[in-house]
Scaffold this active site. Structure first.
Site, PDB file in Angstrom:
ATOM      1  N   ASP A   1      35.793  42.459   1.569  1.00  0.00           N
ATOM      2  CA  ASP A   1      36.153  43.406   0.504  1.00  0.00           C
ATOM      3  C   ASP A   1      37.483  42.914  -0.044  1.00  0.00           C
ATOM      4  OD1 ASP A   1      37.247  45.548  -0.929  1.00  0.00           O
ATOM      5  OD2 ASP A   1      37.588  46.781   0.850  1.00  0.00           O
TER       6      ASP A   1
ATOM      7  N   GLU B   1      36.127  45.695  -5.217  1.00  0.00           N
ATOM      8  CA  GLU B   1      36.290  46.704  -4.159  1.00  0.00           C
ATOM      9  C   GLU B   1      35.767  48.075  -4.605  1.00  0.00           C
ATOM     10  OE1 GLU B   1      40.373  47.913  -2.741  1.00  0.00           O
ATOM     11  OE2 GLU B   1      39.327  47.956  -0.817  1.00  0.00           O
ATOM     12  N   GLU B   2      36.134  48.459  -5.807  1.00  0.00           N
ATOM     13  CA  GLU B   2      35.720  49.799  -6.259  1.00  0.00           C
ATOM     14  C   GLU B   2      34.202  49.891  -6.385  1.00  0.00           C
ATOM     15  OE1 GLU B   2      38.086  48.013  -7.869  1.00  0.00           O
ATOM     16  OE2 GLU B   2      39.953  49.197  -7.752  1.00  0.00           O
TER      17      GLU B   2
HETATM   18  N1  AR6 Z   1      30.438  39.045  -5.058  1.00  0.00           N
HETATM   19  C1  AR6 Z   1      31.113  37.866  -5.146  1.00  0.00           C
HETATM   20  N2  AR6 Z   1      32.197  37.688  -5.919  1.00  0.00           N
HETATM   21  C2  AR6 Z   1      32.640  38.727  -6.648  1.00  0.00           C
HETATM   22  C3  AR6 Z   1      31.994  39.987  -6.622  1.00  0.00           C
HETATM   23  C4  AR6 Z   1      30.848  40.110  -5.777  1.00  0.00           C
HETATM   24  N3  AR6 Z   1      30.178  41.256  -5.683  1.00  0.00           N
HETATM   25  N4  AR6 Z   1      32.642  40.804  -7.455  1.00  0.00           N
HETATM   26  C5  AR6 Z   1      33.657  40.097  -7.978  1.00  0.00           C
HETATM   27  N5  AR6 Z   1      33.665  38.838  -7.508  1.00  0.00           N
HETATM   28  P1  AR6 Z   1      38.725  41.343  -7.796  1.00  0.00           P
HETATM   29  P2  AR6 Z   1      41.258  40.768  -6.417  1.00  0.00           P
HETATM   30  C6  AR6 Z   1      34.628  37.756  -7.839  1.00  0.00           C
HETATM   31  O1  AR6 Z   1      39.449  41.254  -9.071  1.00  0.00           O
HETATM   32  O2  AR6 Z   1      41.745  39.808  -7.405  1.00  0.00           O
HETATM   33  C7  AR6 Z   1      40.759  46.025  -6.945  1.00  0.00           C
HETATM   34  O3  AR6 Z   1      41.266  47.011  -7.777  1.00  0.00           O
HETATM   35  C8  AR6 Z   1      34.982  37.664  -9.314  1.00  0.00           C
HETATM   36  O4  AR6 Z   1      35.155  36.288  -9.617  1.00  0.00           O
HETATM   37  O5  AR6 Z   1      37.997  42.601  -7.498  1.00  0.00           O
HETATM   38  O6  AR6 Z   1      41.475  40.499  -4.961  1.00  0.00           O
HETATM   39  C9  AR6 Z   1      41.261  46.174  -5.533  1.00  0.00           C
HETATM   40  O7  AR6 Z   1      41.344  47.534  -5.146  1.00  0.00           O
HETATM   41  C10 AR6 Z   1      36.298  38.386  -9.389  1.00  0.00           C
HETATM   42  O8  AR6 Z   1      37.092  37.969 -10.482  1.00  0.00           O
HETATM   43  O9  AR6 Z   1      39.691  41.062  -6.535  1.00  0.00           O
HETATM   44  C11 AR6 Z   1      42.614  45.559  -5.639  1.00  0.00           C
HETATM   45  O10 AR6 Z   1      43.560  46.450  -6.173  1.00  0.00           O
HETATM   46  C12 AR6 Z   1      36.931  37.982  -8.070  1.00  0.00           C
HETATM   47  O11 AR6 Z   1      35.830  38.021  -7.156  1.00  0.00           O
HETATM   48  C13 AR6 Z   1      42.383  44.424  -6.592  1.00  0.00           C
HETATM   49  O12 AR6 Z   1      41.254  44.793  -7.385  1.00  0.00           O
HETATM   50  C14 AR6 Z   1      38.044  38.853  -7.607  1.00  0.00           C
HETATM   51  O13 AR6 Z   1      37.652  40.206  -7.642  1.00  0.00           O
HETATM   52  C15 AR6 Z   1      42.038  43.158  -5.868  1.00  0.00           C
HETATM   53  O14 AR6 Z   1      41.932  42.128  -6.805  1.00  0.00           O
END
Ligand code: AR6
Length: 540
Positions: free
Chosen positions: A302, A320-321
């Site tokens: 996650d 995550e959401e």
């Molecule tokens: N499976 C594989 N890859 C994925 C998926 C999925 N289901 N969904 C997204 N990605 P991000 P962060 C890829 O932005 O940067 C939230 O608000 C996709 O390339 O969710 O760690 C949390 O609560 C996407 O751009 O993660 C934190 O506050 C990338 O994963 C914050 O976002 C990153 O997804 C975390 O941000």
């Protein structure tokens, strides 16, 4: 070992799965009550029945170590008794009175919720909830909800005293502790969160008792309406309503259990990365698929916020959401998990998925009910393990190459991936991950992939990496991985190369920063040539 499909590279997924039997043991301690594992239902778990609550005689704790429950005899609320006089009443009585009145639309629901949150009369609005029921759903659908689903939710919420009879510990900073709950108990806790009954959780101001905890009452989600972004909020609400519809409709209620485990490692207990002689792990990388689908049976990452669940009860609608609204049982972790520190992660085993979805971010949509066929483990948990790990959020992405930040990120991944106590020696399922920290948090996926490879290699488990449709990234990461492994670069060696890169960019003016992968290719090549070899950089 390269796969035939263009979009996938590395070790075939079937080969990575074959290292452990069928679904593999969940990487968690077994469900056994102890001073570090609170189990709030009676053991043993038996398939086909919802576990009975434990202890049999309820215990009420109103203190800083436990969740302050809405039904506690100590939970009092000021009420205006006469024109002049204010008095205190049991909050739970107010909740019961309000929710047992007839509630036939979202406006009556708002009045009910505000009646026991009267301090917020002027502050809260329920715009998103009203838009959903007044404008988005068909009138018939909305009527069915208030006629058939809401009474079940009220009943589930008001059964809290009978369903959660033991004190629910807070999973506090720097303490490894595990909590196991039945899915039915989680349903009741979440119904209470929906009706905003949890005391002391409405203020997130600095200095307030729960400032270091995520919010849990749903009021913030209800008010995220009225802008162009609100569509995804409405879709998230549909997921949540579908969850309640499902658990309230089922005659026996959900029967499984879920375990939440906070893992902490003291900063001094991490491996000495530069000295590690472990091999890089097996890697399968693909531009197609999703962690939650194709990563079934693996430890699924996650991409978390340090406040677990991030913006799930607000505007947020990324990885995550989305995971939290399609598997709403994850949301209950917000009730008791203090924000994660640098060397902590939360592992959640057993949650069920209830909704299908399409899209992402602004285009996210609820796509109907989802029947989760994942089998149960002997303790009643679905074979689904999720590790919540929060990457650093980079306002200025160039700082991510600082040594301090590299250490922070590799340690964070390691605490999430490492072997849990009691599982030493057993084959651990691969980690299913992807662009961790590289969306909302603006990290560099090429770097994060290497840091996750280092952590997984040290933890002795394979990595399955989903690049989320990005074929170029898939090719680049795989090209680098193949180059490193072909040249026998191990965990320690790769770490030292990252260290060198970090020093190099520190001493380079901003315009001339070398690309990380170019730097690695040439550094490995140099050291190889020094040894008298000859190796060419792949053309990608
Ligand atoms: N499976 C594989 N890859 C994925 C998926 C999925 N289901 N969904 C997204 N990605 P991000 P962060 C890829 O932005 O940067 C939230 O608000 C996709 O390339 O969710 O760690 C949390 O609560 C996407 O751009 O993660 C934190 O506050 C990338 O994963 C914050 O976002 C990153 O997804 C975390 O941000």
């Amino acid at each position: 070992c390269a796969q035939s499909e263009e979009s996938s590279k590395g070790y075939p997924i079937t080969e990575l799965r074959s290292g452990y039997d069928c679904w593999g043991p969940p990487p968690l301690p077994p469900v056994q009550p102890s001073s570090s594992h609170t189990v709030l239902y009676k053991l043993p778990w038996r398939p086909g029945q919802s576990p009975k609550p434990y202890p049999t005689v309820p215990v009420d704790r109103w203190d800083q170590e436990h969740v302050r429950m809405p039904n506690s005899s100590e939970s009092l609320y000021p009420v205006q008794e006469t024109d002049e006089e204010k008095g205190l009443r049991l909050r739970w009585e107010l909740v019961q009175e309000a929710l047992l009145r007839s509630i036939l639309n979202s406006h009556q629901l708002e009045s009910a919720i505000l009646s026991y949150n009267s301090r917020y009369n002027e502050k809260w609005n329920f715009r998103a909830l009203h838009t959903l029921f007044d404008e988005v759903l068909e009138k018939e659908e909305a009527d069915v909800y208030f006629r058939d689903v809401l009474p079940g939710m009220v009943s589930l919420a008001l059964q809290l005293p009978e369903l959660v009879t033991g004190p629910l510990p807070l999973l506090r900073k720097h303490k490894c502790h595990t909590v196991s709950l039945s899915q039915l108990q989680i349903g009741s806790l979440l119904a209470n969160a929906f009706f905003c009954t949890f005391p002391r959780r409405n203020s997130t101001k600095r200095g307030s008792e729960y400032a270091a905890y995520p919010d849990i009452n749903f009021n913030r989600l209800f008010q995220c309406g009225g802008t162009s972004d609100s569509n995804s909020v409405l879709e998230k609400l549909k997921c949540i309503l579908n969850y309640f519809r499902r658990i309230c409709k089922s005659y026996l209620g959900p029967q499984g259990t879920v375990t939440f485990s906070r893992r902490y490692m003291s900063p001094g207990s991490f491996p000495n990365w530069g000295k590690s002689t472990k091999q890089l792990p097996k890697l399968h990388i693909t531009s197609s698929g999703f962690i939650e689908n194709e990563g079934s049976g693996m430890l699924q990452v996650d991409f978390a916020n340090k406040f677990i669940g991030g913006g799930v009860l607000g505007w947020g609608c990324v990885q995550e959401e989305i995971r939290f609204v399609v598997c709403p049982e994850l949301i209950v972790s917000r009730l008791f998990t203090e924000c994660l520190d640098n060397t902590e992660a939360l592992i959640i085993a057993g949650c069920e998925r209830f909704s299908a979805y399409t899209g992402y971010g602004h285009t996210f949509e609820w796509a109907g009910d989802y029947r989760d066929e994942t089998p149960f483990d002997p303790a009643g948990r679905r074979h689904c393990s999720i590790v919540a790990m929060d990457a650093l959020c980079f306002g200025n992405p160039s700082t991510q190459y600082n040594m301090q930040n590299l250490v922070r990120e590799v340690n964070k991944a390691y605490v999430g991936f490492c072997e849990p106590e009691g599982h030493e020696g057993s084959a651990l399922p691969p980690v299913a991950t992807g662009n961790w920290g590289c969306g909302a948090f603006r990290g560099d996926a090429q770097l994060k992939a290497l840091l996750q490879l280092i952590a997984a290699g040290e933890a002795g488990r394979a990595l399955v990496y989903f690049t989320f449709g990005d074929q170029t990234l898939c090719d680049r990461i795989y090209g680098m991985y193949k180059y490193l492994t072909d040249n026998s670069v191990n965990v320690g060696h790769l770490w030292n190369l990252l260290n060198q890169y970090s020093r190099k960019i520190l001493n380079t003016s901003s315009g001339n920063v070398p690309d990380l992968y170019e730097f690695l290719y040439s550094s490995v090549l140099e050291s190889f040539e020094k040894k008298g070899g000859c190796f060419s950089i792949p053309d990608i």
